[in-house]
Write a protein that holds these residues in place. Structure first.
Motif, PDB file in Angstrom:
ATOM      1  N   VAL A 139       0.857  -1.181   0.000  1.00 36.28           N
ATOM      2  CA  VAL A 139       0.000   0.000   0.000  1.00 36.28           C
ATOM      3  C   VAL A 139       0.895   1.234   0.000  1.00 36.28           C
ATOM      4  N   GLU A 140       0.876   1.988  -1.081  1.00 36.80           N
ATOM      5  CA  GLU A 140       1.681   3.203  -1.187  1.00 36.80           C
ATOM      6  C   GLU A 140       0.756   4.411  -1.120  1.00 36.80           C
ATOM      7  N   VAL A 141       0.962   5.224  -0.092  1.00 34.75           N
ATOM      8  CA  VAL A 141       0.170   6.443   0.090  1.00 34.75           C
ATOM      9  C   VAL A 141       1.061   7.619  -0.263  1.00 34.75           C
ATOM     10  N   ARG A 142       0.799   8.233  -1.398  1.00 31.06           N
ATOM     11  CA  ARG A 142       1.683   9.272  -1.919  1.00 31.06           C
ATOM     12  C   ARG A 142       1.031  10.651  -1.827  1.00 31.06           C
ATOM     13  N   GLY A 143       1.266  11.338  -0.719  1.00 28.86           N
ATOM     14  CA  GLY A 143       0.842  12.729  -0.655  1.00 28.86           C
ATOM     15  C   GLY A 143      -0.425  13.003   0.119  1.00 28.86           C
ATOM     16  N   TYR A 144      -1.126  11.976   0.583  1.00 29.70           N
ATOM     17  CA  TYR A 144      -2.278  12.213   1.463  1.00 29.70           C
ATOM     18  C   TYR A 144      -1.776  12.474   2.882  1.00 29.70           C
ATOM     19  N   ALA A 145      -2.536  13.257   3.648  1.00 27.04           N
ATOM     20  CA  ALA A 145      -2.113  13.655   4.991  1.00 27.04           C
ATOM     21  C   ALA A 145      -1.984  12.440   5.901  1.00 27.04           C
ATOM     22  N   ALA A 146      -0.782  12.195   6.399  1.00 28.14           N
ATOM     23  CA  ALA A 146      -0.525  11.004   7.213  1.00 28.14           C
ATOM     24  C   ALA A 146      -1.310  11.022   8.518  1.00 28.14           C
ATOM     25  N   ASP A 147      -1.528  12.203   9.099  1.00 30.52           N
ATOM     26  CA  ASP A 147      -2.209  12.279  10.389  1.00 30.52           C
ATOM     27  C   ASP A 147      -3.695  11.959  10.293  1.00 30.52           C
ATOM     28  N   ARG A 148      -4.211  11.831   9.086  1.00 31.61           N
ATOM     29  CA  ARG A 148      -5.624  11.462   8.913  1.00 31.61           C
ATOM     30  C   ARG A 148      -5.773   9.982   8.535  1.00 31.61           C
ATOM     31  N   ILE A 149      -4.658   9.255   8.548  1.00 33.59           N
ATOM     32  CA  ILE A 149      -4.681   7.849   8.133  1.00 33.59           C
ATOM     33  C   ILE A 149      -4.538   6.950   9.355  1.00 33.59           C
ATOM     34  N   ARG A 150      -5.458   6.030   9.525  1.00 38.29           N
ATOM     35  CA  ARG A 150      -5.366   5.049  10.593  1.00 38.29           C
ATOM     36  C   ARG A 150      -4.458   3.917  10.128  1.00 38.29           C
ATOM     37  N   ARG A 151      -3.506   3.526  10.974  1.00 39.29           N
ATOM     38  CA  ARG A 151      -2.484   2.577  10.538  1.00 39.29           C
ATOM     39  C   ARG A 151      -2.005   1.741  11.718  1.00 39.29           C
ATOM     40  N   ASP A 152      -1.310   0.677  11.402  1.00 44.48           N
ATOM     41  CA  ASP A 152      -0.653  -0.155  12.402  1.00 44.48           C
ATOM     42  C   ASP A 152       0.730   0.448  12.649  1.00 44.48           C
ATOM     43  N   PRO A 153       0.993   0.970  13.844  1.00 41.44           N
ATOM     44  CA  PRO A 153       2.259   1.672  14.072  1.00 41.44           C
ATOM     45  C   PRO A 153       3.499   0.803  13.959  1.00 41.44           C
TER      46      PRO A 153
END
Length: 224
Positions: A139-153
């Motif tokens: 999963v490559e997230v290119r340029g979307y705001a990271a702080d709005r993305i829920r993720r496994d730390p």
């Protein structure tokens, strides 16, 4: 809300069109694309979708708004794995997703800047945009705001632009992983941050985890 198992082929997603609510399983979407236009109220809207085992071939989804969408199990061919200029509002990817590349820039230079600005404004108005916590794959997230993305730390870390300014990261031994490519893209494009994700389907996934731990230890990636 209806349940269905459709096959969709040879269709254009017109501006102003709305799809959803819908629950579907085993869907194959082939040779479909979205109509281009500015980032206004006529963007195609996909909302209230719960899709299981979705397969995309020859699909070009760009410039749409995806709201309250949940996809569990996704397969994309090389044409369909790129998603450009889509606005995400509470979109969840779970299970095996193959390769997915998400970019807020529109492929048309005419709309490129306008879409990035519109998506940035929308990100500020929602609690979260994407949930990739349980996504398995590249999963490559290119340029979307990271702080709005829920993720496994542990397997999906945030790197911020300011932590790359001293250039130390360029001297790292990346041990054959592709994370440096993601950071190069971030620096060249001027993104404020990016998310690096481990692809657990690859043989070197343990090496990927080790590299992400080092980035945290070095203060380049966020601690959590």
């Amino acid at each position: 809300m209806r349940k269905t198992e459709p096959t969709i082929a040879g269709r254009q997603l017109d501006r102003g069109s709305v799809i959803g609510p819908l629950v579907a399983s085993g869907v194959h979407v082939d040779d479909c694309w979205s109509d281009w236009g500015p980032p206004d109220g006529q963007r195609p809207l996909l909302h209230g979708l719960t899709l299981t085992d979705l397969r995309l071939t020859r699909v070009a989804l760009s410039g749409a708004v995806l709201r309250d969408v949940r996809v569990e199990g996704l397969s994309c061919d090389k044409t369909s794995m790129f998603f450009f200029a889509n606005q995400f509002e509470r979109v969840t990817l779970r299970g095996r997703v193959g390769t997915v590349i998400l970019n807020p820039k529109h492929v048309s230079p005419e709309y490129e800047r306008a879409y990035v600005d519109a998506i940035r404004a929308a990100e500020a108005d929602v609690e979260w945009t994407l949930d990739i916590t349980e996504a398995v794959g590249k999963v490559e997230v290119r340029g979307y705001a990271a702080d709005r993305i829920r993720r496994d730390p542990e397997t999906q870390v945030v790197v911020r632009r300011e932590n790359l300014l001293d250039g130390r990261w360029r001297t790292f031994d990346w041990e054959g992983t592709a994370f440096r490519v993601g950071l190069d893209l971030m620096v060249r494009a001027g993104w404020p941050d990016t998310v690096l994700t481990v692809d657990a389907t690859r043989r070197n996934h343990r090496t990927q985890l080790s590299v992400l731990r080092r980035l945290r230890d070095e203060g380049i990636a966020d601690q959590r």
